[in-house]
Design an enzyme around this catalytic site. Structure first.
Site, PDB file in Angstrom:
ATOM      1  N   ARG A 270       0.863  -1.177   0.000  1.00 47.63           N
ATOM      2  CA  ARG A 270       0.000   0.000   0.000  1.00 47.63           C
ATOM      3  C   ARG A 270       0.902   1.230   0.000  1.00 47.63           C
ATOM      4  O   ARG A 270       1.821   1.338   0.819  1.00 47.63           O
ATOM      5  CB  ARG A 270      -0.864   0.015   1.248  1.00 47.63           C
ATOM      6  CG  ARG A 270      -1.663   1.292   1.330  1.00 47.63           C
ATOM      7  CD  ARG A 270      -2.321   1.437   2.658  1.00 47.63           C
ATOM      8  NE  ARG A 270      -3.033   2.690   2.724  1.00 47.63           N
ATOM      9  CZ  ARG A 270      -3.094   3.451   3.806  1.00 47.63           C
ATOM     10  NH1 ARG A 270      -2.473   3.080   4.915  1.00 47.63           N
ATOM     11  NH2 ARG A 270      -3.770   4.562   3.787  1.00 47.63           N
TER      12      ARG A 270
ATOM     13  N   GLY B 169      -9.933   7.405   9.733  1.00 44.58           N
ATOM     14  CA  GLY B 169      -9.985   8.466   8.719  1.00 44.58           C
ATOM     15  C   GLY B 169     -11.327   8.334   8.020  1.00 44.58           C
ATOM     16  O   GLY B 169     -11.869   7.234   7.945  1.00 44.58           O
TER      17      GLY B 169
ATOM     18  N   ARG C 160      -8.881  14.233  13.009  1.00 42.25           N
ATOM     19  CA  ARG C 160      -8.665  15.298  12.022  1.00 42.25           C
ATOM     20  C   ARG C 160      -9.919  16.148  11.877  1.00 42.25           C
ATOM     21  O   ARG C 160     -11.034  15.614  11.888  1.00 42.25           O
ATOM     22  CB  ARG C 160      -8.303  14.690  10.663  1.00 42.25           C
ATOM     23  CG  ARG C 160      -6.852  14.295  10.545  1.00 42.25           C
ATOM     24  CD  ARG C 160      -6.593  13.478   9.300  1.00 42.25           C
ATOM     25  NE  ARG C 160      -6.611  12.051   9.593  1.00 42.25           N
ATOM     26  CZ  ARG C 160      -6.527  11.099   8.678  1.00 42.25           C
ATOM     27  NH1 ARG C 160      -6.414  11.419   7.409  1.00 42.25           N
ATOM     28  NH2 ARG C 160      -6.544   9.832   9.021  1.00 42.25           N
TER      29      ARG C 160
HETATM   30  P1  ADP Z   1      -9.033   2.755  10.618  1.00 39.67           P
HETATM   31  O1  ADP Z   1      -9.342   3.876   9.702  1.00 39.67           O
HETATM   32  O2  ADP Z   1      -8.121   3.142  11.728  1.00 39.67           O
HETATM   33  O3  ADP Z   1      -8.702   1.464   9.951  1.00 39.67           O
HETATM   34  P2  ADP Z   1     -11.612   1.557  11.268  1.00 39.67           P
HETATM   35  O4  ADP Z   1     -12.164   1.496   9.915  1.00 39.67           O
HETATM   36  O5  ADP Z   1     -11.291   0.289  11.977  1.00 39.67           O
HETATM   37  O6  ADP Z   1     -10.391   2.534  11.392  1.00 39.67           O
HETATM   38  O7  ADP Z   1     -12.646   2.387  12.165  1.00 39.67           O
HETATM   39  C1  ADP Z   1     -12.357   2.766  13.482  1.00 39.67           C
HETATM   40  C2  ADP Z   1     -13.542   3.503  14.042  1.00 39.67           C
HETATM   41  O8  ADP Z   1     -14.703   2.663  13.984  1.00 39.67           O
HETATM   42  C3  ADP Z   1     -13.354   3.897  15.487  1.00 39.67           C
HETATM   43  O9  ADP Z   1     -13.707   5.243  15.672  1.00 39.67           O
HETATM   44  C4  ADP Z   1     -14.344   3.017  16.210  1.00 39.67           C
HETATM   45  O10 ADP Z   1     -14.841   3.663  17.320  1.00 39.67           O
HETATM   46  C5  ADP Z   1     -15.422   2.826  15.189  1.00 39.67           C
HETATM   47  N1  ADP Z   1     -16.284   1.682  15.519  1.00 39.67           N
HETATM   48  C6  ADP Z   1     -15.991   0.367  15.499  1.00 39.67           C
HETATM   49  N2  ADP Z   1     -17.061  -0.352  15.910  1.00 39.67           N
HETATM   50  C7  ADP Z   1     -18.049   0.534  16.218  1.00 39.67           C
HETATM   51  C8  ADP Z   1     -19.397   0.418  16.695  1.00 39.67           C
HETATM   52  N3  ADP Z   1     -19.946  -0.761  16.973  1.00 39.67           N
HETATM   53  N4  ADP Z   1     -20.094   1.546  16.882  1.00 39.67           N
HETATM   54  C9  ADP Z   1     -19.557   2.745  16.618  1.00 39.67           C
HETATM   55  N5  ADP Z   1     -18.326   2.909  16.156  1.00 39.67           N
HETATM   56  C10 ADP Z   1     -17.563   1.831  15.958  1.00 39.67           C
END
Ligand code: ADP
Length: 584
Positions: free
Chosen positions: A65, A186, A215
């Site tokens: 990536r 993000g 952000r």
């Molecule tokens: P990254 O961009 O770091 O890969 P992810 O796509 O894993 O992140 O998303 C992370 C976000 O998803 C976090 O803010 C987390 O709180 C949120 N999240 C995960 N599960 C839930 C849920 N059940 N309800 C609300 N938010 C969630």
């Protein structure tokens, strides 16, 4: 066959070994809290242990990536020393990420020198952004000098979930207008119009657009000037503020995890409530804007951590969208589970616009693009393609022909065109735009089921209208125009003015030879002896057994490549030749 996927973040390195066909993860490891500059040594230390557990030779290619591909990399690219050098040089645009990506590539190349390595860029899917969406309104020279323009990110995810959504709907991605909402740590949103990214919320850097974990997303640049003028903050302070201390974390005051924020908001915490409101309001606003950009929407897709898991956020974003034909089904939204399937619908049965939740899977997306790119490395056919410059022209319905030239009138043939069965007619029309008119525009026969006026950008400004780039036949939501035939007979067509998407006609046999399929998007290098060589990205392949191999570009594009049409007024072959290379 397995693909080793390496994803070096600013402070982490994720390693996955994935079967690109089944999506099975053979092995996986995440190394976190890395110091800047330590990625190469960490990979060199950890990767051999992971590879040793697999049967020898099972990793057939490596996908990396890479966050920023700049203007140079518009598709996944096999890594050569020059490519690696360019990735390093793009570090000025992504100072936290590209150096880590490049370090990961160097380390992996040493450990696995005998298999192809492919760079998959976060920006590549957005290479199709139109100039109008990629451009900031600052002086052009300055923008060019400092490469200040919108690039967009999360492209691999937007492309992946748009494809999953189309598959789930049983439709071709090229027939759909989709808004993909990647809401994770993000966050970004993307307008995918007939398979191409035409707008996205992240800009020159991943800071613009939606509210994110830490952000700020969109903020008036004037506010930043104000903070810096106040003397309280240095450039680095503002950088930290907007990238690390803002967004959900800044608003809520309790961190960036949406689960915690939702829990506190339910208990009555005002800051957390505001954080959720601002977050959802911004997404709603962008969905409305992107619907306007595409002149409509067929599906809205939620993905990533928040999008896949939070029914509350999806509800807040997707309520009151009846105005665009989208109706959420509250029960489906609450009960959605993606455990055993990649996509689920949460819209009501009678909702014209489908609302979907889709699992994003960056590693699998990278693995697939890597396997595909590595397979295409085989030398492709060097056959060249004749280029024809397609001057402005009109296709008409029989009904319109009669309205312009009289009852029962049939088009008469001036001369045949290179595509079998098509001809330039003796008849011409005048195009009457809001601003000016263009006379003697050739009608091409035979008549068709839709009226369509194909013009070049220059004509567009001359006539005073805004014509989108479209494949032939896709005239929904395009501007109309007034046509004038003989004896002053006029017809107003309500839609149908397009700038034709540059394309190549070919037979199934040609397609097989070039290794492409109908609807593929390719790059084509065009040039003739003495003239300029120009590479056109985003060229559409159209396959039909009756087609003759030929690339069609418009007069503006012909001029750019210094090709001249021998015969203005209709399609005409030039001596220009094109060489095709595969795109994504
Ligand atoms: P990254 O961009 O770091 O890969 P992810 O796509 O894993 O992140 O998303 C992370 C976000 O998803 C976090 O803010 C987390 O709180 C949120 N999240 C995960 N599960 C839930 C849920 N059940 N309800 C609300 N938010 C969630």
């Amino acid at each position: 066959m397995s693909v080793l996927v390496i994803n070096c973040g600013s402070t982490s390195a994720k390693i996955d070994i994935v079967n690109p066909d089944t999506g099975d993860v053979v092995a996986s490891s995440k190394l976190e809290r890395l110091e800047p500059g330590s990625h190469a040594s960490v990979l060199t230390k950890n990767l051999p242990a992971i590879l040793e557990k697999l049967p020898p030779g099972s990793v057939t290619c490596v996908g990396h990536r890479v966050v920023h591909g700049g203007e140079q990399f518009v598709r996944p690219t096999v890594i050569t020393p020059d490519v690696l050098k360019s990735i390093e040089e793009l570090s000025s645009l992504a100072p936290l990420h590209n150096p880590a990506n490049a370090a990961g590539i160097s380390a992996a190349l040493e450990l696995l020198p005998d298999v192809p390595h492919v760079a998959v860029f976060d920006t590549a899917f957005h290479a199709t952004l139109s100039r109008r969406s990629a451009t900031y309104a600052i002086p052009t020279r300055l923008a060019e000098e400092h490469k200040i323009r919108r690039f967009g990110f999360h492209g691999t995810s937007h492309q992946f979930v748009a494809e999953s959504a189309a598959k789930c709907l049983g439709e071709d991605l090229r027939d759909l207008r989709i808004i993909t909402c990647h809401l994770g740590g993000g966050c970004s949103i993307c307008a995918v119009e007939y398979g191409r990214s035409v707008e996205t919320s992240m800009g020159m850097t991943p800071l613009e657009g939606l509210v994110m974990g830490t952000r700020s997303g969109d903020i008036d640049a004037g506010a930043i000037l104000h903070l810096m003028r106040s003397g309280e903050m240095s450039i680095d302070d503002v950088d930290q503020l907007l990238n690390k201390r803002s967004g959900l974390a800044g608003l809520s005051g309790i961190g960036n995890d949406m689960r915690d924020i939702e829990a506190k908001a339910a208990e009555g915490d005002e800051n957390c409530r505001l954080a959720i409101q601002v977050f959802c309001h911004r997404v709603r606003k962008y969905i409305g804007a992107y619907t306007a950009v595409m002149g409509g929407v067929d599906a809205i897709v939620f993905t990533a951590g928040i999008g896949e898991n939070s029914q509350t956020i999806r509800h807040r974003v997707a309520q009151r969208m009846d105005y665009l034909g989208a109706r959420l089904d509250e029960d489906r939204n609450r009960d959605v589970a993606l455990d055993d399937k990649p996509v689920a619908a949460i819209s009501a049965e009678n909702s014209r616009v489908k609302i979907l939740v889709a699992k994003t899977n960056e590693s699998l997306a990278i693995a697939r693009l890597t396997a595909k790119t590595a397979a295409e490395q085989k030398p492709s056919s060097q056959q060249t393609i004749p280029v024809a410059i397609s001057a402005r022209h009109v296709h008409l319905r029989q009904e319109t022909v009669e309205a312009l030239f009289g009852d029962g009138y049939e088009l008469t043939e001036l001369k045949p065109l290179s595509q079998p069965g098509q001809f330039a007619a003796n008849e011409c029309v005048t195009l009457i735009g809001p601003k000016r008119s263009i006379e003697r525009v050739r009608i091409l026969g035979p008549t068709r089921s839709k009226d369509q006026v194909e013009i070049a950008r220059t004509d567009e400004f001359f006539l005073g209208l805004d014509a989108p780039v479209r494949a032939s036949g896709k005239v929904e939501n395009t501007p109309g125009i007034t046509l004038e035939g003989t004896d002053g007979r006029r017809v107003v067509i309500p839609q149908g003015v397009i700038c034709a998407w540059r394309h190549i006609h070919m037979t199934p046999k040609d397609a097989e030879q070039f290794g492409v399929e109908n609807g593929d998007i390719v790059n084509v290098t065009v040039g003739e002896g003495g003239g300029r060589t120009l590479t056109f990205g985003d060229v559409l392949i159209r396959v039909k057994s009756t087609y003759k191999l030929e690339m069609h570009i418009d007069t503006d594009e012909g001029n750019a490549a210094e090709l001249s049409s021998r015969d203005e007024g209709e399609l005409s072959s030039t001596s220009g030749q094109a060489t095709l290379t595969r795109n994504r």
